[in-house]
Design an enzyme around this catalytic site. Sequence first.
Site, PDB file in Angstrom:
ATOM      1  N   ASN A   1       5.810  -0.672  -5.114  1.00  0.00           N
ATOM      2  CA  ASN A   1       5.074  -1.762  -4.850  1.00  0.00           C
ATOM      3  C   ASN A   1       5.265  -3.238  -6.067  1.00  0.00           C
ATOM      4  O   ASN A   1       5.091  -2.873  -7.225  1.00  0.00           O
ATOM      5  CB  ASN A   1       3.544  -1.351  -5.126  1.00  0.00           C
TER       6      ASN A   1
ATOM      7  N   HIS B   1       3.143  -5.213   3.602  1.00  0.00           N
ATOM      8  CA  HIS B   1       3.060  -5.084   2.247  1.00  0.00           C
ATOM      9  C   HIS B   1       3.662  -3.400   1.992  1.00  0.00           C
ATOM     10  O   HIS B   1       3.276  -2.543   2.301  1.00  0.00           O
ATOM     11  CB  HIS B   1       1.900  -5.108   1.713  1.00  0.00           C
TER      12      HIS B   1
ATOM     13  N   CYS C   1      -1.309  -9.068  -4.727  1.00  0.00           N
ATOM     14  CA  CYS C   1      -0.256  -8.720  -3.917  1.00  0.00           C
ATOM     15  C   CYS C   1      -0.296  -9.539  -2.546  1.00  0.00           C
ATOM     16  O   CYS C   1       0.973  -9.626  -1.938  1.00  0.00           O
ATOM     17  CB  CYS C   1      -0.424  -7.306  -3.360  1.00  0.00           C
TER      18      CYS C   1
HETATM   19  O1  UT7 Z   1      -0.828  -3.502  -3.562  1.00  0.00           O
HETATM   20  C1  UT7 Z   1      -2.192  -2.947  -3.476  1.00  0.00           C
HETATM   21  C2  UT7 Z   1      -1.933  -1.693  -4.673  1.00  0.00           C
HETATM   22  N1  UT7 Z   1      -2.474  -0.375  -4.671  1.00  0.00           N
HETATM   23  C3  UT7 Z   1      -2.254   0.525  -3.631  1.00  0.00           C
HETATM   24  O2  UT7 Z   1      -1.796   0.163  -2.513  1.00  0.00           O
HETATM   25  C4  UT7 Z   1      -2.678   1.760  -3.875  1.00  0.00           C
HETATM   26  C5  UT7 Z   1      -3.383   2.524  -2.722  1.00  0.00           C
HETATM   27  N2  UT7 Z   1      -3.628   3.790  -3.028  1.00  0.00           N
HETATM   28  C6  UT7 Z   1      -2.621   4.818  -3.008  1.00  0.00           C
HETATM   29  O3  UT7 Z   1      -1.519   4.582  -2.724  1.00  0.00           O
HETATM   30  C7  UT7 Z   1      -3.110   6.282  -3.404  1.00  0.00           C
HETATM   31  O4  UT7 Z   1      -4.385   6.423  -3.523  1.00  0.00           O
HETATM   32  C8  UT7 Z   1      -2.146   6.895  -4.751  1.00  0.00           C
HETATM   33  C9  UT7 Z   1      -0.809   7.059  -4.315  1.00  0.00           C
HETATM   34  C10 UT7 Z   1      -2.412   5.768  -5.830  1.00  0.00           C
HETATM   35  C11 UT7 Z   1      -2.648   8.214  -4.990  1.00  0.00           C
HETATM   36  O5  UT7 Z   1      -2.556   9.015  -4.034  1.00  0.00           O
HETATM   37  P1  UT7 Z   1      -3.841   9.933  -3.371  1.00  0.00           P
HETATM   38  O6  UT7 Z   1      -3.353  10.954  -2.470  1.00  0.00           O
HETATM   39  O7  UT7 Z   1      -5.026   8.955  -3.099  1.00  0.00           O
HETATM   40  O8  UT7 Z   1      -4.264  10.850  -4.703  1.00  0.00           O
HETATM   41  P2  UT7 Z   1      -5.618  10.748  -5.745  1.00  0.00           P
HETATM   42  O9  UT7 Z   1      -5.694   9.626  -6.188  1.00  0.00           O
HETATM   43  O10 UT7 Z   1      -6.750  11.371  -4.531  1.00  0.00           O
HETATM   44  O11 UT7 Z   1      -5.358  11.933  -6.648  1.00  0.00           O
HETATM   45  C12 UT7 Z   1      -4.947  13.362  -6.148  1.00  0.00           C
HETATM   46  C13 UT7 Z   1      -4.614  14.107  -7.214  1.00  0.00           C
HETATM   47  C14 UT7 Z   1      -5.657  14.166  -8.432  1.00  0.00           C
HETATM   48  O12 UT7 Z   1      -5.558  15.314  -9.030  1.00  0.00           O
HETATM   49  P3  UT7 Z   1      -7.078  16.205  -8.843  1.00  0.00           P
HETATM   50  O13 UT7 Z   1      -8.211  15.052  -9.064  1.00  0.00           O
HETATM   51  O14 UT7 Z   1      -7.130  16.450  -6.950  1.00  0.00           O
HETATM   52  O15 UT7 Z   1      -7.007  17.366  -9.609  1.00  0.00           O
HETATM   53  C15 UT7 Z   1      -4.909  13.242  -9.436  1.00  0.00           C
HETATM   54  O16 UT7 Z   1      -5.100  13.375 -10.806  1.00  0.00           O
HETATM   55  O17 UT7 Z   1      -3.158  13.743  -7.816  1.00  0.00           O
HETATM   56  C16 UT7 Z   1      -3.402  13.669  -9.220  1.00  0.00           C
HETATM   57  N3  UT7 Z   1      -2.551  12.708  -9.415  1.00  0.00           N
HETATM   58  C17 UT7 Z   1      -1.207  12.821  -9.850  1.00  0.00           C
HETATM   59  N4  UT7 Z   1      -0.507  13.965  -9.922  1.00  0.00           N
HETATM   60  C18 UT7 Z   1       0.794  14.147  -9.890  1.00  0.00           C
HETATM   61  C19 UT7 Z   1      -2.476  11.439  -9.615  1.00  0.00           C
HETATM   62  N5  UT7 Z   1      -1.501  10.703  -9.614  1.00  0.00           N
HETATM   63  C20 UT7 Z   1      -0.539  11.782  -9.947  1.00  0.00           C
HETATM   64  C21 UT7 Z   1       0.948  11.720 -10.309  1.00  0.00           C
HETATM   65  N6  UT7 Z   1       1.563  12.960 -10.152  1.00  0.00           N
HETATM   66  N7  UT7 Z   1       1.760  10.676 -10.530  1.00  0.00           N
END
Ligand code: UT7
Length: 338
Positions: free
Chosen positions: A286, A256, A116
Amino acid sequence: MSAVRGSTITGLGRAVPAGVLTNADLERMVETTDEWIITRTGIQERRIAPAGVATSDLAFEAARQALADAQVPAADLDLIIVGTATPDMIFPATACLLQDRLGAPRAGAFDASAACTSWVYACAMAHGYIAAGLAETVLVVGAETLSRITDFRDRATCILFGDSAAAAVLQPAPPGQGFLSFVLGSDGSGGSLLSVPAGGSRAPASFETVERGQHFIQMNGREVYKFAVRMIPRAIQAAADRAGIALEEVDFFIPHQANIRIIDAAAHRLGQPREKFFVNVERYGNTSSASVPVALYEAWTEGRLAPGDLGILVAFGGGLTWGACAVRWTKASPEGTA
Ligand code: UT7
């Protein structure tokens, strides 16, 4: 930077596919909700290129516009750099495909690969070539078709990414105008946090790699999030320090566009008003290396950047990589904007 001459952006262009993938569409594809996506990321929709459209196609449209805006014929280009994580193929470089299509016989052409952060890295290279007198006119493109490497069965990643491209023409400027500083960084120890594991020399594409989905983006979202929130404020501060400016003097930040919460956290940590940060993540998600230049293009066309304004552009991504630059903006907004 104590260069005899610097560089500035003299032309901008952007290409976003017409096809929109909404959160409601994703609700029908994976177990997710519009509410979860909006509260965790701020994203409402993203653009997806139709089948048959590749990264160089979007790059070409953005580049054509940027050259027209700069009033520079393609034949005058000395160098073309395409920042991308989704090249048309491993080689030739997407920049070479673009060079041919634009008709730029004098231009060297190569791709920059810093996930990115690629477009910011590419701008640093273009600036360096111009400052050193190795080039007069450089085309710097950020272009992605991330939908091609996104697993639309993986709800943790498929809600985040989209396709688009933007391009800038860089030409010489007096020191103190245009780009004022660059800060580039990397931490390869975090490489596995965000990667496409297969298709290279470590794990060549095979039936097994495809079956395991290793040709798709794999990400540890939580760790990448923590890295971004830690590194964006540091990179912004370093770019400001290197340019000899205080954050209070900065008129606009172009971050970004990965997650609205990351942008909010950066503004908070820096003690800067959130209104200074341009945001369009809700419309595109993104788009990796296209993200910063698309945001810059939109801030400019919306009349939010005036000649003389001070700005800081900042990106982070796989590698891990990060990059920021300070600019003294020199380009009037297109006619008809505020
Ligand atoms: O250019 C660089 C590229 N990447 C990034 O910038 C990504 C940076 N990271 C993020 O933006 C965030 O970490 C995410 C948006 C990807 C995820 O958000 P989060 O608040 O960190 O969620 P998490 O990964 O800690 O997941 C929380 C829960 C999980 O369930 P449990 O384990 O708590 O039961 C996931 O399974 O949310 C669940 N989950 C979803 N639920 C509904 C993950 N994706 C989804 C979804 N819909 N799409």
